[in-house]
Design a protein around this motif. Structure first.
Motif, mmCIF file in Angstrom:
data_model
loop_
_atom_site.group_PDB
_atom_site.id
_atom_site.type_symbol
_atom_site.label_atom_id
_atom_site.label_comp_id
_atom_site.label_asym_id
_atom_site.label_seq_id
_atom_site.Cartn_x
_atom_site.Cartn_y
_atom_site.Cartn_z
ATOM 1 N N ALA A 146 0.813 -1.036 0.023
ATOM 2 C CA ALA A 146 0.008 0.002 0.030
ATOM 3 C C ALA A 146 0.778 1.234 0.088
ATOM 4 N N PRO A 147 0.556 2.244 -0.640
ATOM 5 C CA PRO A 147 1.159 3.564 -0.626
ATOM 6 C C PRO A 147 1.208 3.961 0.683
ATOM 7 N N ALA A 148 2.606 4.725 1.004
ATOM 8 C CA ALA A 148 2.722 5.364 2.525
ATOM 9 C C ALA A 148 3.225 6.716 2.508
ATOM 10 N N LEU A 149 2.988 7.304 3.557
ATOM 11 C CA LEU A 149 3.369 8.590 3.806
ATOM 12 C C LEU A 149 4.771 8.587 3.903
ATOM 13 N N LEU A 150 5.594 9.478 2.851
ATOM 14 C CA LEU A 150 7.128 9.542 2.988
ATOM 15 C C LEU A 150 7.667 8.142 2.829
ATOM 16 N N GLY A 151 7.017 7.204 2.314
ATOM 17 C CA GLY A 151 7.479 5.730 2.045
ATOM 18 C C GLY A 151 7.835 4.944 3.237
ATOM 19 N N VAL A 255 12.967 9.680 5.441
ATOM 20 C CA VAL A 255 12.941 9.961 6.558
ATOM 21 C C VAL A 255 13.729 8.926 7.739
ATOM 22 N N ALA A 256 13.745 7.739 7.299
ATOM 23 C CA ALA A 256 14.079 6.553 8.258
ATOM 24 C C ALA A 256 14.723 5.562 7.271
ATOM 25 N N SER A 257 15.441 4.462 8.013
ATOM 26 C CA SER A 257 15.926 3.471 7.416
ATOM 27 C C SER A 257 15.655 2.405 8.452
ATOM 28 N N ILE A 755 11.026 1.978 -4.835
ATOM 29 C CA ILE A 755 9.748 2.399 -4.600
ATOM 30 C C ILE A 755 9.517 3.922 -4.758
ATOM 31 N N PHE A 756 8.447 4.199 -5.634
ATOM 32 C CA PHE A 756 8.301 5.861 -5.952
ATOM 33 C C PHE A 756 6.605 6.049 -5.584
ATOM 34 N N GLY A 757 6.635 6.806 -4.661
ATOM 35 C CA GLY A 757 5.101 7.026 -4.056
ATOM 36 C C GLY A 757 4.882 8.637 -4.083
ATOM 37 N N VAL A 758 3.600 8.733 -4.198
ATOM 38 C CA VAL A 758 3.135 10.155 -4.105
ATOM 39 C C VAL A 758 1.999 10.296 -3.138
ATOM 40 N N PHE A 759 1.825 11.070 -2.129
ATOM 41 C CA PHE A 759 1.005 11.020 -1.008
ATOM 42 C C PHE A 759 0.270 12.477 -1.491
ATOM 43 N N ASN A 760 -1.267 12.338 -1.270
ATOM 44 C CA ASN A 760 -2.111 13.183 -1.829
ATOM 45 C C ASN A 760 -1.664 13.873 -3.264
ATOM 46 N N ALA A 761 -1.809 12.764 -4.205
ATOM 47 C CA ALA A 761 -1.597 12.917 -5.517
ATOM 48 C C ALA A 761 -2.141 14.149 -6.484
ATOM 49 N N TYR A 762 -3.233 14.606 -6.177
ATOM 50 C CA TYR A 762 -4.130 15.693 -6.790
ATOM 51 C C TYR A 762 -4.024 17.093 -5.967
ATOM 52 N N ASN A 763 -3.226 16.793 -4.802
ATOM 53 C CA ASN A 763 -2.808 18.255 -3.723
ATOM 54 C C ASN A 763 -4.102 18.767 -3.350
ATOM 55 N N ARG A 764 -4.908 17.919 -2.725
ATOM 56 C CA ARG A 764 -6.197 18.201 -2.031
ATOM 57 C C ARG A 764 -5.735 18.845 -0.849
ATOM 58 N N ILE A 811 0.833 17.868 -1.669
ATOM 59 C CA ILE A 811 1.403 16.705 -2.377
ATOM 60 C C ILE A 811 2.743 16.480 -1.827
ATOM 61 N N ILE A 812 3.133 15.258 -1.600
ATOM 62 C CA ILE A 812 4.523 14.805 -1.117
ATOM 63 C C ILE A 812 4.827 13.775 -1.801
ATOM 64 N N PRO A 813 5.896 13.721 -2.741
ATOM 65 C CA PRO A 813 6.472 12.598 -3.295
ATOM 66 C C PRO A 813 7.605 12.068 -2.595
ATOM 67 N N SER A 814 7.930 10.644 -2.595
ATOM 68 C CA SER A 814 8.919 10.006 -1.863
ATOM 69 C C SER A 814 9.543 8.943 -2.675
ATOM 70 N N VAL A 815 10.696 8.748 -2.137
ATOM 71 C CA VAL A 815 11.415 7.505 -2.996
ATOM 72 C C VAL A 815 12.235 6.625 -1.991
ATOM 73 N N SER A 816 12.227 5.293 -1.900
ATOM 74 C CA SER A 816 13.081 4.529 -1.029
ATOM 75 C C SER A 816 13.461 3.224 -1.756
ATOM 76 N N TYR A 817 14.414 2.874 -1.173
ATOM 77 C CA TYR A 817 15.248 1.559 -1.696
ATOM 78 C C TYR A 817 15.014 0.457 -0.885
ATOM 79 N N GLN A 818 14.578 -0.745 -1.180
ATOM 80 C CA GLN A 818 14.482 -2.003 -0.436
ATOM 81 C C GLN A 818 15.290 -2.950 -0.826
ATOM 82 N N PHE A 819 15.765 -3.870 -0.017
ATOM 83 C CA PHE A 819 16.489 -4.970 -0.365
ATOM 84 C C PHE A 819 16.265 -6.064 0.458
#
Length: 821
Positions: A146-151, A255-257, A755-764, A811-819
């Motif tokens: 599921a999409p997540a705030l700030l990844g 924001v975290a690892s 993982i590339f995410g967008v929180f509040n995609a249409y900037n409501r 609108i808040i974009p985010s990116v994270s790297y998982q392994f």
């Protein structure tokens, strides 16, 4: 006397169950019977499969595994065709001649280990066959997708997407279940209560999804084994650790690892898992803060971080005995450090440190023992502590006069529990699943105290004032039976007794529980449930954020226990073996709910906290629809809630009923996860909710100051704000779209994901709260909620005010790297 009363009560609870069992067994033919028992586990991770099912194909008699993966099924002597199944796993079949008691451990192959096999739910998995209603479970794979705030993957935020559950506000991880408050949720991590489940002032939960095996949420139809809260039970089970191979996974985000390691200690006998997470915004900001302080005699360093650590060890002593040791520790810290140097010679130096820290520590020791083929026992010892500290420290040193001074002040509050629990699962036949046990908990409440310590030359005064610690004891006994009365009717009946001792006062409550399901057709069932609940701990809060300054307090000789009664009824069906659909209605009443008095403050240490609160009544009712798909390349759910919730206090709102703060008429959630082959996954969630309730100013006027009166205009007067009735207005509706795309690549030794995410995609611009400010323009504004004009009359002149909606997250974009390896 109390021990005798408890013993007699347990005997009373078990007697009808034993009688029922005796009647059922005499009706059956007298053929020899044997028991098949064992554990169901994942073939790759070796984790226990909780709630996995099996049945005998010839007579359709079956059972399910408990929270440790253990199952027991007693069948007549003869040929058996056993079908083992679990959602998301390939079905297994075992056929053999049953002529003796048999131990059969089953390892099931999950969808991750399958290539082109489509995994579907079999007959024994169907929602319409279960007695339990008002229960929700979300596969961990869906939680992570599921999409997540700030990844940051968040278990509680995914639960907010379910019908009947609402968040406390924009981005908050708080849960408000069927009109209940945050203190009415019993959140368990490996059976241990977690009293503060939030990081970053409520925007993230404390649960690391990499360390979690299973999540179950009950919002009604509570079986007798659950109690202690009046609205919901959220049972989160940690992973046990791979007992055969060493594995790891981690993530690096905005924001975290986090990092998780697991593997065998002694292969096939014991294993471990360790998972840790930390934010690093404070570390990244330090070079910039240092640069900003260059050339200044005063260095100011603000910062914030949180961390959490999960650890667990399990060891198989013998075929019948296994022990577990698990622990969690997490903290948040917000701080501001400063240092002053008066001159180049540093004759006078001063340092100060102020901030806020809060966090949890939990621990659990469990011993599983198989007494007989049909009797499984679990003994648990637990520890839980939540503590909050607001502190201020200041040092001053004068090297010329050779003097040092120190002043420190702390405001401390929290709760500490020591608990023991004994629970038994007894499975005498496929028609009965009996559970009974007891719990004892010793609580220590610290509702808020201020400590002061100072060093001035030779004087070292130190003193404390504020609330005193309160020590209490809580007891409970329970018994229940999940009984199959016919091919169509199945009932879960039970009784729970709980008690609470505090300051020489002894409260107790009997809590009957009853759930039933009746099959209308092979694909459709009707369900109904009644549950009475009692709660002896309370949360004092006057914040919308789930702040750590909220106080846990006990029932006392003044403050009565909270109680609730809830009835629910609904329909459940499994469509095409892939889709689960349910429609439920509920009605819940709550008594002795608590609220601060008007104007009361958590930091007022001059009066006891019991003098700051009120008790009243609550009510909630509504209808919920839920459709879920857990398997296949496309998974997700749709939920809708129509609900009403209100409160009534004699000393609030002139004694009239008012809408609860989080009363939300309509609530819609849609979640979709899609796999595009093996290398791309995408997900999206959309939520809509009616506007939250608000109490707003409706007028401002001046009155003569009773302390310093004056007849002169503009002096000797104070402004008084008149407010609307409590929660009489609503903010604008809330809606938001979140999106996420994962790019997956499997290497020879590991797997990685971007993982590339967008929180509040249409900037409501969703409303968070409403503020009142003076209107800079005198021109006429339409009189609606957000542009109403407050009238203030001062010496015949009119001052205009307006309401301004404040939004939190654009609108808040985010990116994270998982392994994973």
């Amino acid at each position: 006397m109390r021990q005798l009363y408890a013993t007699l009560l347990l005997a009373f609870c078990c007697a009808p169950l034993a009688a029922l069992y005796g009647q059922s067994t005499t009706r059956q033919f007298s053929a020899k019977k044997y028991t098949i028992r064992g554990y169901m586990r994942d073939s790759l991770s070796t984790e226990s499969l909780i709630g996995a099912t099996l049945y005998n194909r010839s007579d359709m008699l079956g059972t399910s595994s408990n929270q440790y993966g253990f199952y027991s099924l007693t069948l007549p002597e003869g040929w058996v065709d056993l079908v083992y199944s679990y959602v998301g796993y390939a079905t297994q079949e075992h056929s053999f001649m049953l002529d003796r008691d048999t131990v059969l451990d089953v390892t099931m192959v999950g969808s991750l280990a399958l290539e082109e096999v489509v995994v579907t739910a079999r007959k024994s998995d169907r929602i319409q066959d279960r007695t339990q209603m008002s229960a929700l479970s979300v596969p961990i794979a869906q939680v992570k997708a599921a999409p997540a705030l700030l990844g940051e993957v968040d278990v509680l935020k995914v639960l907010q997407l379910m019908p009947g559950i609402q968040s406390g506000g924009e981005g908050s991880s708080g849960l408000y279940v069927r009109g209940g408050g945050p203190d009415q949720n019993l959140i368990l991590l490996d059976g241990v209560p977690v009293y503060n489940a939030s990081h970053l002032f409520g925007f993230f939960s404390v649960f690391n999804a990499d360390a979690i095996n299973n999540i179950e949420l009950l919002k009604g139809g509570f079986p007798a084994r659950h109690g202690g809260r009046v609205s919901s039970v959220i049972d989160i089970s940690m992973k046990e650790g791979n007992i055969q191979q060493f594995h790891g996974e981690g993530s690096i985000g905005v924001v975290a690892s986090r990092l998780t390691l697991e593997g065998p200690i002694l292969k096939d006998r014991s294993s471990f898992i360790v998972s840790a997470r930390r934010t690093y915004v404070d570390l990244l900001a330090r070079p910039f803060i240092a640069a900003a302080n260059t050339g200044s005699s005063q260095e100011i360093t603000p910062g914030y971080y949180f961390y959490d650590i999960n650890a667990k060890i399990n060891h198989r002593i013998s075929a019948n005995d296994r022990i577990y040791l698990s622990a969690y520790m997490g903290d948040d810290k917000f701080y501001v450090e400063s240092e002053d140097k008066d001159d180049d010679y540093y004759v006078t130096q001063s340092k100060s440190d102020m901030g806020l820290t809060w966090g949890n520590i939990t621990g659990a020791f469990r011993w599983n023992h198989i007494f007989t083929n049909q009797l499984f026992g679990n003994t648990t010892l637990t520890y839980s502590r939540y503590r909050m500290d607001i502190y201020m420290k200041q040092w001053e040193k004068n090297s010329y006069e050779n003097t040092e001074q120190y002043f420190g002040m702390d405001y401390l509050s929290g709760i500490e529990d020591w608990s023991g629990r004994v629970a038994f699962d007894y499975m005498p036949s496929p028609n009965h699943y009996i559970r009974f046990g007891g719990v004892f908990t010793h609580h220590t409440f610290n509702p808020g105290a201020i400590g002061v310590k100072a060093t001035i030359d030779e004087m070292i005064p130190s003193f404390d004032f504020g609330g005193e610690k309160t020590r209490t004891q809580e007891y409970s006994l329970y018994a229940e039976d999940d009984v199959r009365l016919s091919d169509y009717l199945k009932v879960n009946g039970g009784l729970r007794w709980s008690a609470f001792g505090v300051r020489g006062k002894f409260y107790h409550a009997l809590q009957p529980r009853l759930s039933a399901r009746y099959l209308l057709t092979d694909e459709l069932s009707v369900k109904a449930a009644y549950s009475r609940m009692a709660q002896y701990v309370h949360l004092l809060t006057n914040s919308n954020l789930g702040m750590p300054t909220d106080l846990w307090v006990p029932t006392t000789d003044v403050l009565r226990p909270q109680r609730s009664n809830q009835v629910a009824a609904g329909l459940a069906c499994n469509f095409r073996s892939e889709y689960e659909l349910s429609l439920e209605s509920y009605y819940k009443t709550m008594s002795n709910v608590i609220e601060y008095k008007e104007g009361a403050s958590v930091f007022d240490v001059h009066s006891q906290w019991e003098d700051k609160v009120l008790q009243g009544e609550g009510r909630s009712y509504g209808v919920e629809f839920f459709a879920q798909k857990k398997t296949g390349s496309i998974t997700g759910w749709i939920g809708y809630t129509l609900s009403w919730s209100d409160r009534q206090f004699d000393a609030l709102n002139n004694g009239k009923r008012f809408s609860y703060k989080y009363d939300r008429r309509h609530d819609v959630s849609v979640a979709v996860m899609k796999k595009f082959g093996k290398r791309v996954e995408a997900s999206g969630t959309w939520v809509f909710g009616s506007g939250s309730c608000a109490t707003i100013p409706v007028g401002i006027f001046n009155v003569i100051d009773p302390i310093y009166p004056s007849e002169e205009i503009g002096t000797g007067q104070v402004s008084v704000t008149e407010y609307s009735e409590r929660n009489a207005y609503r903010m604008e509706p809330y809606h938001r779209l979140d999106l996420s795309v994962s790019l997956i690549k499997k290497k020879q030794l590991y797997e990685r994901r971007w993982i590339f995410g967008v929180f509040n995609a249409y900037n409501r611009r969703n409303p968070y709260f409403v503020s009142v400010e003076k209107n800079s323009r005198y021109s006429y504004m339409p009189v609606d909620y957000y542009s109403s004009v407050l009238q203030q009359y001062d010496s015949g002149e009119q001052t205009r005010y307006r309401y301004r909606q404040v939004s939190l997250f654009p609108i808040i974009p985010s990116v994270s790297y998982q392994f994973k390896f």
